[in-house]
Design an enzyme around this catalytic site. Structure first.
Site, PDB file in Angstrom:
ATOM      1  N   HIS A 192      -4.435  32.025  22.960  1.00 46.16           N
ATOM      2  CA  HIS A 192      -3.302  32.410  23.274  1.00 46.16           C
ATOM      3  C   HIS A 192      -3.201  33.836  24.028  1.00 46.16           C
ATOM      4  O   HIS A 192      -2.249  33.585  25.324  1.00 46.16           O
ATOM      5  CB  HIS A 192      -2.498  32.897  21.968  1.00 46.16           C
ATOM      6  CG  HIS A 192      -1.463  33.347  21.695  1.00 46.16           C
ATOM      7  ND1 HIS A 192      -0.069  32.434  21.479  1.00 46.16           N
ATOM      8  CD2 HIS A 192      -0.350  34.349  22.155  1.00 46.16           C
ATOM      9  CE1 HIS A 192       1.235  33.290  21.594  1.00 46.16           C
ATOM     10  NE2 HIS A 192       0.837  34.146  22.033  1.00 46.16           N
ATOM     11  N   GLU A 193      -3.961  34.688  24.130  1.00 44.81           N
ATOM     12  CA  GLU A 193      -3.871  35.794  24.756  1.00 44.81           C
ATOM     13  C   GLU A 193      -4.285  35.491  26.100  1.00 44.81           C
ATOM     14  O   GLU A 193      -3.920  36.401  27.179  1.00 44.81           O
ATOM     15  CB  GLU A 193      -4.671  37.084  24.219  1.00 44.81           C
ATOM     16  CG  GLU A 193      -4.038  37.447  22.837  1.00 44.81           C
ATOM     17  CD  GLU A 193      -2.816  37.780  22.773  1.00 44.81           C
ATOM     18  OE1 GLU A 193      -2.192  38.174  23.701  1.00 44.81           O
ATOM     19  OE2 GLU A 193      -1.940  37.483  21.652  1.00 44.81           O
TER      20      GLU A 193
ATOM     21  N   HIS B 191      -1.490  34.602  28.280  1.00 42.40           N
ATOM     22  CA  HIS B 191      -0.592  35.805  28.671  1.00 42.40           C
ATOM     23  C   HIS B 191      -1.499  36.562  29.779  1.00 42.40           C
ATOM     24  O   HIS B 191      -0.892  36.988  30.925  1.00 42.40           O
ATOM     25  CB  HIS B 191      -0.721  36.810  27.432  1.00 42.40           C
ATOM     26  CG  HIS B 191       0.502  36.547  26.766  1.00 42.40           C
ATOM     27  ND1 HIS B 191       1.811  36.061  26.770  1.00 42.40           N
ATOM     28  CD2 HIS B 191       0.534  36.311  25.267  1.00 42.40           C
ATOM     29  CE1 HIS B 191       2.702  36.026  25.631  1.00 42.40           C
ATOM     30  NE2 HIS B 191       1.716  36.044  24.749  1.00 42.40           N
TER      31      HIS B 191
ATOM     32  N   GLU C 117       5.436  33.685  27.167  1.00 43.51           N
ATOM     33  CA  GLU C 117       5.024  32.927  25.845  1.00 43.51           C
ATOM     34  C   GLU C 117       4.879  31.573  26.160  1.00 43.51           C
ATOM     35  O   GLU C 117       4.015  30.958  25.439  1.00 43.51           O
ATOM     36  CB  GLU C 117       6.141  33.236  24.407  1.00 43.51           C
ATOM     37  CG  GLU C 117       5.631  32.805  23.255  1.00 43.51           C
ATOM     38  CD  GLU C 117       4.727  33.674  22.571  1.00 43.51           C
ATOM     39  OE1 GLU C 117       3.853  33.349  21.637  1.00 43.51           O
ATOM     40  OE2 GLU C 117       4.372  34.829  23.399  1.00 43.51           O
TER      41      GLU C 117
END
Length: 449
Positions: free
Chosen positions: A213-214, A217, A243
């Site tokens: 997930h990160e 980003h 997101e």
């Protein structure tokens, strides 16, 4: 550009001088977008008195300290006065903009520019109508995920595996860092200073998904347009677009059969006690299990949306005076039962679980679900343009995915609104139908077509 510096009278004078120039420029050009976006930032920032903005910042700092203590003691009453002051200041902030159809529009715009409450409400209503019955149908399905729990995921092994997967995705050791933290986040000082974090729990392998997930980003920040760096249009478009990138890598890649076809042998070798003898199909069923839970950041793909919708609805109720802060725990608990069938045992696992309200980030939550919806639209367009993408993922190849995202999403920076950015990338503004179709295909026909 900070909001305070953007509001200086000198900036306003320079923008006035540029009006004739702006009219002669292509609005999509770098120069045209720079003037347009800077003007928008200035006009919004200049409406808010410096004293009010300072008080909002001071209150948020104090409120977060109180929230940490209140959460540790599971005592909402301890936090209530600070939250009441936070909402009082946010109402004063909204009043700076005069008469508006929806007060919440002003707060939402801080995080998802040029997006209205009505837009989000319409999107979420379509999602809610299908998510609630789907959750009710899937919640009692028998899925054996016992191998994902049990305390035999050594942290040092998790760290090695996390580093391996982000390196596979495109982690660059000369410009990136990966470090442990209590709550995962991504940050950095520019396109060549990318810092991502994850939380390692020896009882689960959830760190694997938070790391992916990160990474999403981080990649977005790393591939922002270098020639616009440090300019108002050189940053990320919005929290929703941001997101969409993290949810794509976490879910559409990280929970997919294609990825695990390639990577599962590595996971088995890293965690032999837990995964030896667990077939790939059983592993995939386990990591995709639908299981309503109390905590948003630990929610599965299907139930996550209702955690966000609950917060979106409560924020509007609080801003519009339909719910008093003192009644928030009761209303929260009722909605958790209605939407997810979950009984909340205490404030720490209920209304106090997130830091956003303590930090004054009213209007933030909806971007999590907006991004999730947009991630599927972007993914489908990418599959259309790169037909063998899933085959590439099965081989552990991600360069084509990085390059497509860089060209069609990341390179646009903040030149356009979130919905215009999405339209330029996919040909459409936000549409929940592809996301719902994705859930139908993955979790069965339980969602009405």
């Amino acid at each position: 550009m900070s909001l305070i510096s953007a509001a200086s009278s000198e900036i306003g004078r320079l923008l006035d001088d540029l009006r004739s120039v702006e009219e002669s420029l292509d609005p999509a050009s770098d120069d045209g977008a720079l003037i347009r976006v800077t003007r928008r930032d200035y006009e919004k920032a200049s409406k808010v008195p410096t004293e009010l903005r300072a008080e909002m910042t001071r209150t948020a700092t104090e409120a977060r300290t109180i929230w940490v203590r209140a959460r540790a003691e599971s005592d909402f009453e301890q936090f209530r006065p600070a939250l009441e002051r936070t909402y009082e200041l946010r109402n004063q902030y909204v009043e700076c903009f005069g008469d508006v159809d929806e007060p919440y529009d002003i707060l939402l715009d801080d995080f998802e520019p040029e997006t209205t409450t009505a837009d989000v409400r319409e999107t979420f209503a379509e999602l809610k109508a299908e998510l609630v019955p789907l959750i009710a149908e899937l919640r009692d399905q028998e899925v054996d995920d016992s191998f994902l729990r049990g305390g035999t995921f050594p942290i040092d092994a998790q760290e090695r595996l996390a580093k391996e997967v982000v390196t596979l995705f495109g982690f660059r050791p000369d410009t990136w860092r990966l470090d442990p933290t209590e709550h995962p986040f991504a940050s950095g000082a520019g396109v060549d200073d990318i810092r991502i974090t994850t939380h390692y729990d020896p009882e689960t392998m959830k760190s694997f998904f938070s790391t992916m997930h990160e990474y999403g980003h981080g990649l977005y920040s790393h591939q922002l347009p270098r020639h616009l760096e440090r300019l108002p249009i050189g940053g990320p478009c919005s929290l929703g677009i941001h997101e969409s990138q993290s949810r794509m890598w976490e879910n559409l890649v990280g929970r997919s059969p294609a990825f695990w076809q390639f990577f599962y042998p590595r996971a088995q070798a890293t965690f032999p006690e837990q995964l030896r003898g667990v077939e790939l199909d059983r592993f995939l069923a386990g990591i995709n299990r639908v299981n309503p839970s109390l905590i948003r950041i630990k929610a599965d793909e299907v139930t996550y949306g209702m955690h966000v919708i609950l917060r979106f609805e409560l924020e509007q109720d609080l801003v519009n005076g339909r719910v008093a802060v003192r009644d928030l725990p009761q209303v929260w608990n009722e909605k958790m039962d209605e939407y997810l069938g979950v009984e909340v045992p205490n404030d720490a696992q209920g209304v106090l679980q997130d830091t956003h309200w303590a930090s004054g980030s009213i209007g933030y939550f909806s971007t999590y679900l907006l991004g999730t919806v947009m991630s599927v639209q972007i993914w489908e367009k990418m599959l259309e343009d790169v037909p063998d993408l899933e085959e590439q993922i099965e081989r552990g190849e991600f360069s084509a995915m990085r390059e497509w995202l860089g060209e069609h999403v990341h390179s646009l920076g903040r030149k356009f609104s979130p919905q215009e950015t999405l339209r330029r990338a996919t040909g459409s503004t936000i549409d929940p139908k592809p996301y719902l179709a994705y859930l139908r295909a993955k979790y069965g026909a339980g969602v009405a077509a």
